[in-house]
Write a protein that holds these residues in place. Structure first.
Motif, PDB file in Angstrom:
ATOM      1  N   TYR A   1       0.870  -1.182   0.000  1.00 23.10           N
ATOM      2  CA  TYR A   1       0.000   0.000   0.000  1.00 23.10           C
ATOM      3  C   TYR A   1       0.901   1.223   0.000  1.00 23.10           C
ATOM      4  O   TYR A   1       1.734   1.393   0.892  1.00 23.10           O
ATOM      5  CB  TYR A   1      -0.933  -0.031   1.220  1.00 23.10           C
ATOM      6  CG  TYR A   1      -1.766  -1.292   1.241  1.00 23.10           C
ATOM      7  CD1 TYR A   1      -2.983  -1.359   0.565  1.00 23.10           C
ATOM      8  CD2 TYR A   1      -1.297  -2.442   1.882  1.00 23.10           C
ATOM      9  CE1 TYR A   1      -3.720  -2.539   0.542  1.00 23.10           C
ATOM     10  CE2 TYR A   1      -2.021  -3.624   1.859  1.00 23.10           C
ATOM     11  CZ  TYR A   1      -3.235  -3.662   1.190  1.00 23.10           C
ATOM     12  OH  TYR A   1      -3.951  -4.827   1.158  1.00 23.10           O
TER      13      TYR A   1
ATOM     14  N   ARG B   1      -2.713   5.649  -2.443  1.00 22.23           N
ATOM     15  CA  ARG B   1      -3.479   6.734  -1.829  1.00 22.23           C
ATOM     16  C   ARG B   1      -2.976   8.081  -2.342  1.00 22.23           C
ATOM     17  O   ARG B   1      -1.769   8.327  -2.403  1.00 22.23           O
ATOM     18  CB  ARG B   1      -3.343   6.685  -0.305  1.00 22.23           C
ATOM     19  CG  ARG B   1      -4.061   7.810   0.433  1.00 22.23           C
ATOM     20  CD  ARG B   1      -3.786   7.701   1.932  1.00 22.23           C
ATOM     21  NE  ARG B   1      -4.511   8.683   2.716  1.00 22.23           N
ATOM     22  CZ  ARG B   1      -4.036   9.867   3.085  1.00 22.23           C
ATOM     23  NH1 ARG B   1      -2.818  10.240   2.696  1.00 22.23           N
ATOM     24  NH2 ARG B   1      -4.762  10.690   3.815  1.00 22.23           N
TER      25      ARG B   1
ATOM     26  N   SER C   1      -8.181  10.317  -0.729  1.00 27.20           N
ATOM     27  CA  SER C   1      -8.409  11.231   0.387  1.00 27.20           C
ATOM     28  C   SER C   1      -9.228  12.404  -0.135  1.00 27.20           C
ATOM     29  O   SER C   1      -8.778  13.149  -1.005  1.00 27.20           O
ATOM     30  CB  SER C   1      -7.074  11.728   0.947  1.00 27.20           C
ATOM     31  OG  SER C   1      -7.284  12.744   1.900  1.00 27.20           O
TER      32      SER C   1
ATOM     33  N   ASP D   1      -3.960  12.482  -2.121  1.00 26.40           N
ATOM     34  CA  ASP D   1      -4.757  13.549  -1.518  1.00 26.40           C
ATOM     35  C   ASP D   1      -4.673  14.789  -2.404  1.00 26.40           C
ATOM     36  O   ASP D   1      -4.232  14.713  -3.554  1.00 26.40           O
ATOM     37  CB  ASP D   1      -4.342  13.823  -0.068  1.00 26.40           C
ATOM     38  CG  ASP D   1      -2.855  14.166   0.076  1.00 26.40           C
ATOM     39  OD1 ASP D   1      -2.243  14.627  -0.902  1.00 26.40           O
ATOM     40  OD2 ASP D   1      -2.316  13.958   1.179  1.00 26.40           O
TER      41      ASP D   1
ATOM     42  N   TYR E   1      -7.104   4.841  -3.606  1.00 26.38           N
ATOM     43  CA  TYR E   1      -7.531   5.110  -2.237  1.00 26.38           C
ATOM     44  C   TYR E   1      -7.513   6.634  -2.144  1.00 26.38           C
ATOM     45  O   TYR E   1      -6.457   7.249  -2.126  1.00 26.38           O
ATOM     46  CB  TYR E   1      -6.551   4.473  -1.255  1.00 26.38           C
ATOM     47  CG  TYR E   1      -7.007   4.419   0.188  1.00 26.38           C
ATOM     48  CD1 TYR E   1      -7.092   5.563   0.964  1.00 26.38           C
ATOM     49  CD2 TYR E   1      -7.325   3.207   0.778  1.00 26.38           C
ATOM     50  CE1 TYR E   1      -7.475   5.497   2.303  1.00 26.38           C
ATOM     51  CE2 TYR E   1      -7.719   3.124   2.110  1.00 26.38           C
ATOM     52  CZ  TYR E   1      -7.785   4.271   2.867  1.00 26.38           C
ATOM     53  OH  TYR E   1      -8.167   4.195   4.194  1.00 26.38           O
TER      54      TYR E   1
ATOM     55  N   PHE F   1       0.033   2.323   4.598  1.00 26.48           N
ATOM     56  CA  PHE F   1       0.474   2.995   3.374  1.00 26.48           C
ATOM     57  C   PHE F   1       1.841   3.659   3.578  1.00 26.48           C
ATOM     58  O   PHE F   1       1.978   4.621   4.329  1.00 26.48           O
ATOM     59  CB  PHE F   1      -0.557   4.037   2.954  1.00 26.48           C
ATOM     60  CG  PHE F   1      -1.835   3.435   2.424  1.00 26.48           C
ATOM     61  CD1 PHE F   1      -2.105   3.418   1.066  1.00 26.48           C
ATOM     62  CD2 PHE F   1      -2.757   2.852   3.283  1.00 26.48           C
ATOM     63  CE1 PHE F   1      -3.273   2.853   0.571  1.00 26.48           C
ATOM     64  CE2 PHE F   1      -3.926   2.286   2.811  1.00 26.48           C
ATOM     65  CZ  PHE F   1      -4.194   2.281   1.446  1.00 26.48           C
TER      66      PHE F   1
ATOM     67  N   ASN G   1      -7.558  14.766   5.062  1.00 24.92           N
ATOM     68  CA  ASN G   1      -6.194  14.330   5.329  1.00 24.92           C
ATOM     69  C   ASN G   1      -5.648  15.149   6.493  1.00 24.92           C
ATOM     70  O   ASN G   1      -5.543  16.370   6.405  1.00 24.92           O
ATOM     71  CB  ASN G   1      -5.302  14.538   4.093  1.00 24.92           C
ATOM     72  CG  ASN G   1      -3.851  14.193   4.362  1.00 24.92           C
ATOM     73  OD1 ASN G   1      -3.527  13.043   4.627  1.00 24.92           O
ATOM     74  ND2 ASN G   1      -2.966  15.187   4.322  1.00 24.92           N
TER      75      ASN G   1
ATOM     76  N   THR H   1      -2.843   5.139   7.133  1.00 24.12           N
ATOM     77  CA  THR H   1      -2.780   5.599   5.742  1.00 24.12           C
ATOM     78  C   THR H   1      -1.548   6.457   5.418  1.00 24.12           C
ATOM     79  O   THR H   1      -1.411   6.917   4.285  1.00 24.12           O
ATOM     80  CB  THR H   1      -4.077   6.334   5.345  1.00 24.12           C
ATOM     81  OG1 THR H   1      -4.395   7.338   6.300  1.00 24.12           O
ATOM     82  CG2 THR H   1      -5.232   5.338   5.282  1.00 24.12           C
TER      83      THR H   1
ATOM     84  N   ALA I   1       1.462   5.574  -0.750  1.00 23.86           N
ATOM     85  CA  ALA I   1       0.799   6.878  -0.687  1.00 23.86           C
ATOM     86  C   ALA I   1       1.687   7.936  -1.312  1.00 23.86           C
ATOM     87  O   ALA I   1       2.916   7.840  -1.275  1.00 23.86           O
ATOM     88  CB  ALA I   1       0.484   7.250   0.766  1.00 23.86           C
TER      89      ALA I   1
ATOM     90  N   GLU J   1     -11.605   8.451   1.757  1.00 19.69           N
ATOM     91  CA  GLU J   1     -11.201   8.862   3.101  1.00 19.69           C
ATOM     92  C   GLU J   1     -11.491  10.350   3.268  1.00 19.69           C
ATOM     93  O   GLU J   1     -10.987  11.175   2.501  1.00 19.69           O
ATOM     94  CB  GLU J   1      -9.708   8.571   3.281  1.00 19.69           C
ATOM     95  CG  GLU J   1      -9.170   8.797   4.675  1.00 19.69           C
ATOM     96  CD  GLU J   1      -7.682   8.480   4.748  1.00 19.69           C
ATOM     97  OE1 GLU J   1      -7.242   7.952   5.771  1.00 19.69           O
ATOM     98  OE2 GLU J   1      -6.955   8.765   3.763  1.00 19.69           O
TER      99      GLU J   1
ATOM    100  N   TYR K   1      -3.167  -0.843  -3.427  1.00 18.47           N
ATOM    101  CA  TYR K   1      -3.829   0.461  -3.432  1.00 18.47           C
ATOM    102  C   TYR K   1      -2.773   1.558  -3.419  1.00 18.47           C
ATOM    103  O   TYR K   1      -1.692   1.390  -2.839  1.00 18.47           O
ATOM    104  CB  TYR K   1      -4.744   0.637  -2.207  1.00 18.47           C
ATOM    105  CG  TYR K   1      -6.081  -0.039  -2.345  1.00 18.47           C
ATOM    106  CD1 TYR K   1      -7.185   0.653  -2.865  1.00 18.47           C
ATOM    107  CD2 TYR K   1      -6.255  -1.360  -1.959  1.00 18.47           C
ATOM    108  CE1 TYR K   1      -8.418   0.020  -3.000  1.00 18.47           C
ATOM    109  CE2 TYR K   1      -7.481  -1.995  -2.091  1.00 18.47           C
ATOM    110  CZ  TYR K   1      -8.564  -1.292  -2.609  1.00 18.47           C
ATOM    111  OH  TYR K   1      -9.789  -1.919  -2.755  1.00 18.47           O
TER     112      TYR K   1
END
Length: 469
Positions: free
Chosen positions: A67, A95, A137, A97, A135, A328, A186, A292, A69, A183, A93
Motif C-alpha cells: 500500500y 493513496r 483522500s 490527496d 484510495y 500505506f 487528510n 494511511t 501513498a 477517506e 492500493y
C-alpha cells in the motif's frame, strides 16, 4: 570465584554504571535523559538467534507493505513516467490527496457548481496502470465552495455533500472502478485545525460526506471512512463512532497516520483501537483499521535517503504482518527541493523526476519484501533490533528476510539462522544485501539442520535464500 560472587560483582558494576548515566542526565538535561534511555535500552537488548521450521507453514504470508501513498508535492505529478518502478512493487492500493485543489474538479460558485473530472482521470488512469486501485483522500476544500482557503469550511455543507456524491459517482460509477476507498480529509487536526467539536467540527464535515456517499448512485461497491488524523487519538475515535451511530451514518473504516522510531508503536495502535471498539459492538465485526501514512519521521529527515529509512521500513513491515492489514508507505516520490538538491531528506522512495527518479534504499527494501514467497514459515528468535520473517518460495527454496533496525543506527550483530527439518545434503546460500554485494556460498547440513551466519552492520537489510542442490 563462585557464581554468586560473580553475580554480586556484576550487580555492583551495573548499579555503578546506572549511577554514572543518571549523573550525566542531571548535568546535561534532556540530552542526558536521551543518553540514559539509549544506554539502558542497548544494555538490555537481546541479540537475534533465528530458527526456522521449514515443515511448519503458518499460512499465506500477509503483505501489509503493498500500500503506497503520495502527498501533495506537485499538482502535475504523474505515475506514468515511473510506472515500471511502481508496478514492480505490486501495490494493491495507491493513496492520493489534494484532489480538489490539484485537479480543478469543482467549478462555479457556492450553490451553483459544476464538475470536470478530466484532470483527475489522468491520475486515476495512472494508478490503474500499476495494477493498483485508488484510495482517495477527499481533500482539500474546493476553492469554488470554500469559505476561505483550501482547509476552511465550505460556505455551505450542501455543496460539500454534493461534491463527495459526484466524486463517488464518477469514480465508482462512470469509471466503473470497484472497491475504491474514500477517506474524508487528510490530517484534519493539522490541516485546518479541525476538531471533533466546536464551530469547525470534523463530525459535520464527515456527516455531509457520508450523506453524499449514501446518495451516490453507482455500479460498483466502495467504502468510506476517516479521519486520517496525524496519530491515533481516542477522543477522535469515540467522537466519530458515537456520531455515526447516533446519526445512522456509514463508516466502513477508521484511519490514522503514524510516524515513529518505535516499531512497537504500530502494534500498540492496533491493540488500542481493537480494545476501544468493544464499546461499539455494531461496528466490531466489519470496521476496518488503516494506517494511511507511515514512516520514521513526519518531517524531512536524512534517514529517508539512507539505509536507515530502509531498515525502519522493512522492520516495520515485518512487525505489522498479521497485525495490520493496510499500512500505506509514505511516499512514492520526492517533491522538488527549493534549493535544488537531489537528496534532501524528503519522504519519497524515488528522487524527484528532475534528478532521474533514482531509487533510494527504502525502495530496495520494498523490493526485498516483495521478493518473499507466499507461504509463511514458523520463525522464532527475533531480537531487540533484528527483526525477521521466513517464507517458503518452493518445496526446496526457503527464505529469511532480516532487518537490523536500531533507532541510533549503532547495532552490529552476527545473526545465526538455523533451518530445521531440511533434507540432508548441500545447499546454495544466497545473501542479498541492501548495502553491499550479493554473497553466494555452499553449505552442508549438520545434525542440527542447516546453519547460516549473517553478519549485519547498522541499518542492514538482507534476504537469505537457501536452495537444495
Amino acid at each position: 570465584m563462585s557464581k554468586s560472587k560473580t553475580l554480586s560483582k556484576n550487580s555492583i558494576i551495573w548499579r555503578f554504571a546506572i549511577l554514572v548515566v543518571l549523573i550525566v542526565a542531571l548535568v546535561f538535561g534532556v540530552q542526558g535523559v536521551q543518553i540514559v534511555r539509549q544506554y539502558i535500552s542497548r544494555a538490555s537488548s537481546e541479540p537475534a538467534n533465528i530458527t526456522v521450521n521449514t515443515k511448519v507453514v503458518i499460512g499465506p504470508l500477509p503483505r501489509p507493505w503493498r500500500y503506497l501513498a503520495q502527498g501533495g508535492e506537485d499538482a502535475d505529478w504523474r505515475i506514468q513516467p515511473i510506472n515500471n518502478q511502481v508496478k514492480a512493487l505490486n501495490p494493491e492500493y495507491i493513496r492520493i490527496d489534494h484532489i480538489y485543489d490539484f485537479y480543478d474538479i469543482v467549478k462555479g460558485t457556492p450553490g451553483n457548481i459544476s464538475f470536470d473530472f478530466s484532470k483527475f482521470d489522468v491520475i486515476l488512469t495512472d494508478i490503474l496502470a500499476t495494477g493498483a486501485k485508488p484510495y482517495i483522500s477527499l481533500s482539500y476544500m474546493p476553492p469554488a465552495i470554500s469559505s476561505g482557503d483550501i482547509v476552511a469550511t465550505p460556505q455551505n455543507y450542501a455543496d460539500w455533500q454534493l461534491v463527495v456524491q459526484r466524486t463517488i459517482e464518477h469514480v465508482s460509477g462512470t469509471r466503473g472502478i470497484s472497491d475504491v476507498y474514500y477517506e474524508v480529509w487528510n490530517e484534519p487536526d493539522l490541516f485546518g485545525g479541525w476538531k471533533a467539536y466546536g464551530s469547525k467540527n470534523y463530525l459535520q464535515l464527515y456527516g455531509a460526506a457520508a450523506q453524499g456517499a449514501q446518495n451516490a448512485r453507482v455500479s460498483q461497491p466502495f467504502k468510506i471512512g476517516g479521519p486520517a488524523t496525524t496519530a491515533l487519538y481516542k477522543n477522535w475515535f469515540d467522537a466519530l463512532l458515537t456520531y455515526v451511530t447516533e446519526n445512522n451514518l456509514r463508516l466502513d473504516f477508521f484511519s490514522w497516520h503514524r510516524y515513529s522510531n518505535d516499531l512497537d508503536q504500530y502494534r500498540k495502535d492496533m491493540f488500542e483501537v481493537q480494545s476501544w471498539i468493544q464499546k461499539y459492538p455494531q461496528y466490531q465485526p466489519t470496521l476496518e483499521f488503516h494506517i494511511t501514512e507511515w514512516g520514521h519521521d513526519s518531517k524531512n529527515h536524512a534517514g529517508y535517503d539512507s539505509a536507515f529509512g530502509a531498515a525502519h521500513t522493512v522492520a516495520g513491515a515485518i512487525e505489522m504482518i498479521g497485525v495490520i492489514d493496510k499500512a500505506f508507505v509514505f511516499e512514492i516520490q520526492d517533491g522538488k527541493d527549493p534549493s535544488g538538491q537531489a537528496y534532501w531528506g524528503r519522504w519519497g522512495m524515488l528522487t524527484h523526476r528532475e534528478f532521474g527518479s533514482q531509487i533510494k534504499p527504502r525502495y530496495k527494501g520494498m523490493q526485498l519484501l516483495e521478493s518473499l514467497g507466499y507461504e509463511r514459515l514458523q520463525l522464532l528468535g527475533k531480537g531487540t533490533y533484528v527483526k525477521a520473517v521466513a517464507a517458503r518460495k518452493s518445496e526446496t527454496v526457503f527464505q529469511v528476510l532480516l532487518a537490523n533496525y536500531d533507532p541510533w543506527a549503532k547495532n552490529i550483530e552476527n545473526v545465526p539462522i538455523t533451518f530445521q527439518n531440511v533434507t540432508p545434503g548441500s545447499y546454495r546460500v544466497t545473501k542479498t544485501y541492501l548495502s553491499r554485494a550479493k554473497e553466494i556460498s555452499t553449505l552442508p547440513t549438520t545434525e542440527l539442520g542447516l546453519q547460516v551466519m549473517v553478519p549485519m552492520n547498522p541499518s542492514e537489510v538482507v534476504l537469505v535464500e537457501v536452495e537444495q542442490l
